[in-house]
Design a protein around this motif. Structure first.
Motif, PDB file in Angstrom:
ATOM      1  N   PHE A  28     -91.640  78.801  -1.054  1.00 34.99           N
ATOM      2  CA  PHE A  28     -92.127  79.152  -2.224  1.00 34.99           C
ATOM      3  C   PHE A  28     -93.349  79.683  -2.235  1.00 34.99           C
ATOM      4  O   PHE A  28     -93.634  80.945  -2.624  1.00 34.99           O
ATOM      5  CB  PHE A  28     -92.388  77.968  -3.238  1.00 34.99           C
ATOM      6  N   ALA A  29     -94.400  79.267  -1.464  1.00 34.37           N
ATOM      7  CA  ALA A  29     -95.796  79.664  -1.517  1.00 34.37           C
ATOM      8  C   ALA A  29     -95.659  81.381  -0.768  1.00 34.37           C
ATOM      9  O   ALA A  29     -96.080  82.094  -1.517  1.00 34.37           O
ATOM     10  CB  ALA A  29     -96.656  79.067  -0.596  1.00 34.37           C
ATOM     11  N   LYS A  30     -94.929  81.293   0.194  1.00 29.90           N
ATOM     12  CA  LYS A  30     -94.993  82.759   0.801  1.00 29.90           C
ATOM     13  C   LYS A  30     -94.286  83.645  -0.087  1.00 29.90           C
ATOM     14  O   LYS A  30     -94.698  84.857  -0.251  1.00 29.90           O
ATOM     15  CB  LYS A  30     -94.316  82.657   2.107  1.00 29.90           C
ATOM     16  N   PHE A  49     -93.105  74.483  -8.423  1.00 31.09           N
ATOM     17  CA  PHE A  49     -91.859  74.857  -8.019  1.00 31.09           C
ATOM     18  C   PHE A  49     -91.485  76.198  -8.738  1.00 31.09           C
ATOM     19  O   PHE A  49     -90.268  76.531  -8.531  1.00 31.09           O
ATOM     20  CB  PHE A  49     -90.835  73.782  -8.215  1.00 31.09           C
ATOM     21  N   LEU A  50     -92.227  76.773  -9.652  1.00 28.93           N
ATOM     22  CA  LEU A  50     -91.817  77.761 -10.613  1.00 28.93           C
ATOM     23  C   LEU A  50     -92.870  78.581 -10.664  1.00 28.93           C
ATOM     24  O   LEU A  50     -93.963  78.286 -10.883  1.00 28.93           O
ATOM     25  CB  LEU A  50     -91.273  77.496 -11.844  1.00 28.93           C
ATOM     26  N   ALA A  51     -92.607  80.035 -10.523  1.00 27.87           N
ATOM     27  CA  ALA A  51     -93.517  80.918 -10.609  1.00 27.87           C
ATOM     28  C   ALA A  51     -92.921  82.223 -11.338  1.00 27.87           C
ATOM     29  O   ALA A  51     -91.845  82.582 -11.435  1.00 27.87           O
ATOM     30  CB  ALA A  51     -94.345  81.640  -9.619  1.00 27.87           C
ATOM     31  N   PHE A  52     -93.593  82.683 -12.523  1.00 25.41           N
ATOM     32  CA  PHE A  52     -93.268  84.078 -13.329  1.00 25.41           C
ATOM     33  C   PHE A  52     -94.304  85.219 -13.104  1.00 25.41           C
ATOM     34  O   PHE A  52     -95.430  84.712 -13.296  1.00 25.41           O
ATOM     35  CB  PHE A  52     -93.065  83.782 -14.873  1.00 25.41           C
ATOM     36  N   LEU A  53     -93.671  86.247 -12.530  1.00 19.40           N
ATOM     37  CA  LEU A  53     -94.682  87.215 -12.168  1.00 19.40           C
ATOM     38  C   LEU A  53     -94.246  88.576 -13.172  1.00 19.40           C
ATOM     39  O   LEU A  53     -93.032  88.813 -13.302  1.00 19.40           O
ATOM     40  CB  LEU A  53     -94.452  87.921 -10.870  1.00 19.40           C
ATOM     41  N   THR A  54     -95.164  89.413 -13.278  1.00 18.00           N
ATOM     42  CA  THR A  54     -95.082  90.864 -13.877  1.00 18.00           C
ATOM     43  C   THR A  54     -95.886  91.623 -13.446  1.00 18.00           C
ATOM     44  O   THR A  54     -96.694  91.574 -13.118  1.00 18.00           O
ATOM     45  CB  THR A  54     -94.961  90.463 -15.602  1.00 18.00           C
ATOM     46  N   TYR A  55     -95.377  93.137 -13.501  1.00 16.75           N
ATOM     47  CA  TYR A  55     -96.221  94.037 -13.323  1.00 16.75           C
ATOM     48  C   TYR A  55     -96.225  95.235 -14.319  1.00 16.75           C
ATOM     49  O   TYR A  55     -96.831  96.241 -14.129  1.00 16.75           O
ATOM     50  CB  TYR A  55     -95.571  94.841 -11.924  1.00 16.75           C
TER      51      TYR A  55
END
Length: 193
Positions: A28-30, A49-55
């Motif tokens: 997860f972290a990497k 345990f969950l990540a949401f990313l945007t660009y």
């Protein structure tokens, strides 16, 4: 507007866009750090345990989920082959390549497919990612190329050196010259597929 939900359909109504992808991981972290760096993305939400990313303007384009019991990737099983992210110009594609290189993210495969000039990478889990710029000004011209004898003979493409392309652009060569695929005859998939 009234929608006739009972009308027979020749085909399903297509979506307006591809909204996001979700990657399952045991790293997860990497993975979160990699995609932040790789996409120049912001984390909109992150937990253990969950990540949401945007660009861009979308609330999230990539989500990463740490799912207990997830095993490492086996490249010989069926599944998604790669994700692809587009750039507006070859110069932007190459600038992103250089910026990733500064962060220690090295490409796996630079290739001119014909319709696109592409640079592939692998994330920490071994998922492939394509970054690309269109080689044609409109989709119809790209489709014509894909129906040509050149594409039929070699649907994979011709490798190129991003550093050479950067040098050529820096020396004043026009992007249109770099977009032209060098024809090398028949070619199969590279060994890493």
């Amino acid at each position: 507007m009234t929608v006739d939900f009972e009308a027979p359909a020749r085909r399903v109504i297509p979506p307006t866009k591809l909204a996001h992808v979700v990657l399952r991981t045991n790293n997860f972290a990497k993975m979160v750090e990699f995609y932040k760096d790789f996409l120049g993305a912001d984390v909109i939400y992150e937990s253990d345990f969950l990540a949401f990313l945007t660009y861009d303007e979308e609330h999230h384009r990539v989500a990463i989920a740490a799912v207990p019991g997830t095993k490492g990737k086996d490249k010989m099983t069926c599944g998604l082959e790669h994700l692809a992210f587009a750039f507006s110009t070859i110069a932007d594609l190459l600038l992103a390549y250089r910026q990733r290189k500064q962060k220690g993210i090295l490409p796996l495969w630079p290739v001119n497919h014909g319709p696109t000039t592409s640079i592939y990478y692998k994330d920490p889990d071994g998922n492939m990612i394509e970054t690309q710029a269109d080689n044609f000004d409109n989709p119809d011209d790209a489709t014509k190329f894909m129906k040509s004898k050149f594409f039929s003979e070699n649907p994979v493409g011709t490798d190129f050196d991003p550093e050479d392309h950067i040098k050529r652009l820096s020396n004043g060569e026009h992007e249109s010259d770099l977009k032209k695929r060098v024809e090398i005859g028949p070619r199969g998939l590279p060994d890493f597929f």
